[in-house]
Design an enzyme around this catalytic site. Structure first.
Site, short mmCIF file in Angstrom:
data_model
loop_
_atom_site.label_atom_id
_atom_site.label_comp_id
_atom_site.label_asym_id
_atom_site.label_seq_id
_atom_site.Cartn_x
_atom_site.Cartn_y
_atom_site.Cartn_z
N ASN A 153 0.87 -1.17 0.00
CA ASN A 153 0.00 0.00 0.00
C ASN A 153 0.91 1.23 0.00
O ASN A 153 1.44 1.61 1.04
CB ASN A 153 -0.89 -0.04 1.25
N ARG B 69 -2.52 -1.98 -3.54
CA ARG B 69 -3.70 -1.14 -3.35
C ARG B 69 -3.55 0.06 -4.29
O ARG B 69 -2.54 0.78 -4.24
CB ARG B 69 -3.78 -0.65 -1.92
N HIS C 51 -12.60 3.45 -0.65
CA HIS C 51 -12.67 2.43 0.41
C HIS C 51 -13.39 1.17 -0.08
O HIS C 51 -13.94 0.41 0.72
CB HIS C 51 -13.42 2.92 1.67
N ARG D 5 -11.20 16.25 6.91
CA ARG D 5 -11.96 16.65 5.72
C ARG D 5 -13.39 17.02 6.11
O ARG D 5 -13.98 16.39 6.98
CB ARG D 5 -12.02 15.51 4.69
N GLU E 265 -8.45 -4.86 4.73
CA GLU E 265 -8.26 -4.59 3.30
C GLU E 265 -7.08 -5.37 2.73
O GLU E 265 -7.12 -5.85 1.61
CB GLU E 265 -8.04 -3.09 3.10
#
Ligand code: ADP
Length: 412
Positions: A9, A94, A183, A244, A393
């Protein structure tokens, strides 16, 4: 025989990695190279010999991966996870943005790399490091198939009514402006696990999945497929996140652009992506643990930040319940979803009145922390289950890479 799959990743200044034995899913080693490109970087590694940590400069992603492959094959304690790099059957990457091209994980070919280069402007912070990781892995582990797993892929089943913005159509046709969602690997993983826990086929389950980590997003999953999601063209839209803002009136941007300190687009971009969300509201932190502690001691803005965070989730649950057929479960995952019982409780508070979704407060309070077990925290008479499912993940990426390696005949 089990096959070793390396999952990478690559972020803008870090590489996270895990080495799996598949199909069992056992983790043989994992680690993190961080602060790539800075004066002092760091390489943390774990294998059966325990943890090691080294401070050293890491010039770029290539140098980072070189350290990783070296560490995977050498160990003073004799506990190296690999005898030789040729033991790696596949590398799973990823990749953040697959545009509209990738609807599932794929073998990375030169054609795929070219397509990702085209998509780089849709994810300028993420896709370039992903591509650097792919190039380095090809160089150091040339025999192994490289597999790309896209954050956007699971959401490519969104119907047009969900992915089109109410903007002139040519923006979609010319500039690919649409809702992509992110996601996806996590939403898919927990939706599939939810189906298993509910004893249903993966394409027979209707769930609302809430991935609540530093970035937060939700998905409406109908018969196992994503039909709506809260993030949009970029990960800025939707829920309140660590830094965010999520959904805001877009006209706020024009209003602020008239003010002297926000004239530069760069400043506004940073304001909405890095200084807003939980951090902006609380003025204290983007970390939910810090906010929970502060709120418990009477910090009003920390409490407000948590309330706004949970309120936004509750609104999305209502919206997604409205677009799904009979809802089977609401699923919480990610660092916050798995651990913050208070936020789970706030997010589903009152849903029993119109939706019949009812939390068992006692069960909710015991689910968090070490081991992070999967749990059903709804009352027996709730209309839908409320599940806590730790996401994984990396394991989902390893499973996809393994499947493709098997299809390519790389696992004998
Ligand atoms: P990332 O998106 O970087 O993978 P994580 O899924 O690890 O992030 O989630 C990070 C968030 O989870 C942080 O806000 C952190 O405060 C929160 N978190 C982690 N552990 C706990 C905990 N025990 N209680 C409450 N919040 C937690």
């Amino acid at each position: 025989m089990s096959a070793k799959i390396l999952v990478l990743n690559c972020g803008s200044s870090s590489i996270k990695y895990q080495l799996f034995a598949m199909p069992e899913g056992t983790v043989l080693a994992r680690g993190l190279v961080e602060r790539i490109g800075e004066e002092r970087g760091c390489h943390k590694h774990w294998d059966s010999g325990g943890d090691t940590s080294a401070q050293l400069q890491v010039r770029d992603h290539r140098a980072g991966l070189e350290m990783i492959v070296k560490r995977l094959t050498t160990s003073q304690a004799g506990t190296a996870a690999l005898k030789d790099l040729s033991d790696i059957a596949a590398v799973g990457h990823r990749v953040v943005h697959g545009g509209e091209t990738f609807t599932g994980s794929v073998l990375i070919t030169p054609e795929v790399v070219r397509t990702l280069e085209v998509h780089a402007d849709l994810a300028p912070l993420h896709n370039p490091p992903n591509l650097a990781g792919i190039a380095a892995a090809k160089e150091f582990i040339p025999h192994a198939p490289q597999v790309g797993c896209f954050d956007t892929a699971f959401h490519m089943t969104l119907p047009e009514v969900a992915y089109q913005y109410a903007l002139p159509r040519e923006l979609y046709e010319k500039y690919h402006v649409r809702r992509y969602g992110f996601h996806g690997t996590s939403h898919r993983y927990v939706a599939r696990r939810a189906a298993e826990l509910l004893g249903k086929h993966k394409y027979a389950v209707n769930v609302i999945t809430c991935h609540l980590g530093n970035g937060c997003s939700m998905a409406a999953v109908k018969e196992g497929k994503s039909v709506d999601t809260s993030m949009g063209l970029t990960p800025l839209e939707g829920l309140v996140m660590g830094t965010r803002c999520g959904d805001i009136d877009p006209a706020i941007i024009f209003y602020l652009a008239e003010k002297p300190e926000y004239k530069a687009l760069k400043t506004l971009n940073s304001l909405l992506n890095k200084q807003s969300g939980l951090l902006g509201i609380s003025g204290l932190s983007n970390d939910v643990r810090t906010l929970l502690q502060a709120a418990a001691k009477g910090h009003l803005r920390a409490a407000l930040a948590l309330d706004i965070f949970a309120y936004r989730i509750r609104k999305y649950i209502g919206a997604y319940a409205a677009v799904l057929p009979k809802l089977h479960a609401v699923v919480f995952t990610g660092g916050i979803g798995e651990n913050a019982a208070l936020l789970r409780a706030k997010a589903v508070a009152g849903l029993e009145h119109n939706l019949g979704i009812k939390l068992d407060a006692a069960l909710n309070n015991v689910v968090s922390g070490a081991g992070r077990p999967e749990a059903d925290i709804a009352t027996a008479d709730s209309s839908a289950r409320i599940l806590v499912i730790p996401t994984n993940e990396e394991k989902a990426i390893a499973a996809d890479a393994y499947e493709i390696a098997v299809a390519q005949g790389h696992t004998d």
